[in-house]
Design a protein around this motif. Structure first.
Motif, PDB file in Angstrom:
ATOM      1  N   MET A 181       0.700  -1.135   0.008  1.00 34.22           N
ATOM      2  CA  MET A 181      -0.075   0.018   0.007  1.00 34.22           C
ATOM      3  C   MET A 181       0.757   1.299   0.147  1.00 34.22           C
ATOM      4  N   ILE A 182       0.524   2.052  -0.902  1.00 28.53           N
ATOM      5  CA  ILE A 182       1.261   3.479  -0.827  1.00 28.53           C
ATOM      6  C   ILE A 182       0.320   4.499  -0.121  1.00 28.53           C
ATOM      7  N   ASN A 183       0.950   5.080   0.715  1.00 29.17           N
ATOM      8  CA  ASN A 183       0.528   6.160   1.373  1.00 29.17           C
ATOM      9  C   ASN A 183       1.235   7.305   2.050  1.00 29.17           C
ATOM     10  N   GLY A 184       0.878   8.265   2.451  1.00 33.15           N
ATOM     11  CA  GLY A 184       1.566   9.137   3.459  1.00 33.15           C
ATOM     12  C   GLY A 184       1.598  10.507   2.328  1.00 33.15           C
ATOM     13  N   VAL A 185       2.073  11.564   2.955  1.00 36.05           N
ATOM     14  CA  VAL A 185       2.565  12.659   2.382  1.00 36.05           C
ATOM     15  C   VAL A 185       4.273  13.119   2.628  1.00 36.05           C
ATOM     16  N   SER A 186       4.904  13.392   1.692  1.00 37.00           N
ATOM     17  CA  SER A 186       6.198  13.804   1.690  1.00 37.00           C
ATOM     18  C   SER A 186       6.367  15.355   1.262  1.00 37.00           C
ATOM     19  N   CYS A 187       6.867  16.187   1.938  1.00 38.74           N
ATOM     20  CA  CYS A 187       7.431  17.321   1.412  1.00 38.74           C
ATOM     21  C   CYS A 187       8.912  17.117   0.704  1.00 38.74           C
ATOM     22  N   LEU A 188       8.993  17.442  -0.456  1.00 37.55           N
ATOM     23  CA  LEU A 188      10.491  16.991  -1.102  1.00 37.55           C
ATOM     24  C   LEU A 188      10.786  18.380  -2.033  1.00 37.55           C
ATOM     25  N   SER A 189      11.825  18.225  -2.418  1.00 38.72           N
ATOM     26  CA  SER A 189      12.764  19.356  -3.582  1.00 38.72           C
ATOM     27  C   SER A 189      13.312  18.478  -4.633  1.00 38.72           C
ATOM     28  N   LEU A 190      13.001  18.983  -5.912  1.00 40.01           N
ATOM     29  CA  LEU A 190      13.590  18.646  -6.822  1.00 40.01           C
ATOM     30  C   LEU A 190      15.225  19.181  -6.945  1.00 40.01           C
ATOM     31  N   ASP A 191      16.155  18.440  -7.571  1.00 42.27           N
ATOM     32  CA  ASP A 191      17.347  19.022  -7.682  1.00 42.27           C
ATOM     33  C   ASP A 191      17.470  19.968  -8.902  1.00 42.27           C
ATOM     34  N   ASN A 192      18.555  20.298  -9.110  1.00 40.91           N
ATOM     35  CA  ASN A 192      18.641  21.283 -10.244  1.00 40.91           C
ATOM     36  C   ASN A 192      18.417  20.509 -11.618  1.00 40.91           C
ATOM     37  N   LYS A 193      18.703  19.266 -11.666  1.00 40.03           N
ATOM     38  CA  LYS A 193      18.420  18.555 -12.985  1.00 40.03           C
ATOM     39  C   LYS A 193      17.038  18.043 -13.217  1.00 40.03           C
ATOM     40  N   GLY A 194      16.295  18.303 -12.013  1.00 35.14           N
ATOM     41  CA  GLY A 194      14.799  17.819 -12.058  1.00 35.14           C
ATOM     42  C   GLY A 194      14.557  16.330 -11.653  1.00 35.14           C
ATOM     43  N   ARG A 195      15.402  16.021 -10.815  1.00 33.85           N
ATOM     44  CA  ARG A 195      15.509  14.682 -10.198  1.00 33.85           C
ATOM     45  C   ARG A 195      14.733  14.910  -8.805  1.00 33.85           C
ATOM     46  N   LEU A 196      13.808  13.854  -8.608  1.00 31.66           N
ATOM     47  CA  LEU A 196      13.038  13.660  -7.212  1.00 31.66           C
ATOM     48  C   LEU A 196      13.614  12.437  -6.728  1.00 31.66           C
ATOM     49  N   ALA A 197      14.093  12.691  -5.368  1.00 30.75           N
ATOM     50  CA  ALA A 197      14.589  11.532  -4.601  1.00 30.75           C
ATOM     51  C   ALA A 197      13.550  10.908  -3.687  1.00 30.75           C
ATOM     52  N   ILE A 198      13.090   9.735  -4.222  1.00 38.30           N
ATOM     53  CA  ILE A 198      12.069   8.795  -3.547  1.00 38.30           C
ATOM     54  C   ILE A 198      12.410   8.695  -2.046  1.00 38.30           C
ATOM     55  N   PRO A 199      11.604   9.121  -1.228  1.00 37.89           N
ATOM     56  CA  PRO A 199      11.679   8.964   0.359  1.00 37.89           C
ATOM     57  C   PRO A 199      12.045   7.464   0.715  1.00 37.89           C
ATOM     58  N   ALA A 200      13.063   7.231   1.570  1.00 42.80           N
ATOM     59  CA  ALA A 200      13.619   5.756   1.787  1.00 42.80           C
ATOM     60  C   ALA A 200      12.519   4.864   2.303  1.00 42.80           C
ATOM     61  N   ARG A 201      11.437   5.355   2.881  1.00 41.27           N
ATOM     62  CA  ARG A 201      10.313   4.493   3.343  1.00 41.27           C
ATOM     63  C   ARG A 201       9.655   3.897   2.248  1.00 41.27           C
TER      64      ARG A 201
END
Length: 148
Positions: free
Chosen positions: A1-21
Motif C-alpha cells: 500500500m502506497i500512502n503518506g505525504v512527503s514534502c520534497l525538493s527537486l534538484d537542479n536537474k529535475g530529479r526527485l529523491a523517493i523517500p527511503a520508506r
C-alpha cells in the motif's frame, strides 16, 4: 500500500529523491521501474510499473469513437513515461511533464494506495485547505454509508 505525504525538493536537474520508506517498499515489491504520466493539469501520477499495466489495460479497453474518452486516453497514455530509480533512489522527471503541471523546486509526493500523486507544494497546500474547509453535510451526501 502506497500512502503518506512527503514534502520534497527537486534538484537542479529535475530529479526527485523517493523517500527511503517508499523506496525500500517499491524496490522489494515492484523493482525500480516506475511510470510517470498526467491525469490533469494539477499534478503528475507516478505508478509502480506493475500497477500501471492494470491502469493502461483499462484505458485501452475504453470504447472507441467517444471524443472525450479519446482525449483522456491521449492525455494519460500519450504522456506516460517510464522512469527508473537510480542507485540513490532518484528519478528524473522529464522537463515537459514538469512544465505541464508547473512543478518547480518544492513538490509534495502523496501516496494514493496504488500510486503517487506529485504536486507543486503550494498547490498541494491549497488543495489541502480546500479539503479541510469542506462542508461535512455535503461530504456526507457523497459518502453515503461509508465511514472511517
Amino acid at each position: 500500500m502506497i500512502n503518506g505525504v512527503s514534502c520534497l525538493s527537486l534538484d537542479n536537474k529535475g530529479r526527485l529523491a523517493i523517500p527511503a520508506r517508499h523506496r525500500e517498499a517499491l524496490l522489494s515489491a515492484f523493482g525500480k521501474r516506475l511510470m510517470l504520466t498526467l491525469d490533469s493539469a494539477r499534478f503528475l501520477l507516478l505508478y509502480p510499473e506493475q500497477n500501471w499495466r492494470t491502469v493502461e489495460a483499462r484505458l485501452l479497453a475504453m470504447p472507441a469513437g467517444n471524443p472525450v474518452l479519446q482525449r483522456y486516453q491521449r492525455l494519460v497514455l500519450g504522456h506516460a513515461e517510464p522512469v527508473e530509480m537510480d542507485s540513490a533512489g532518484r528519478i528524473l522527471l522529464p522537463a515537459h511533464l514538469r512544465a505541464l503541471v508547473q512543478l518547480d523546486k518544492g513538490v509534495t509526493l502523496v501516496g494514493m494506495g496504488n500510486r503517487f500523486e506529485l504536486w507543486d507544494a503550494a498547490k498541494w497546500e491549497e488543495q489541502t485547505r480546500e479539503a479541510l474547509d469542506m462542508n461535512p453535510a455535503d461530504l456526507a451526501q457523497h459518502l453515503g454509508d461509508f465511514t472511517l
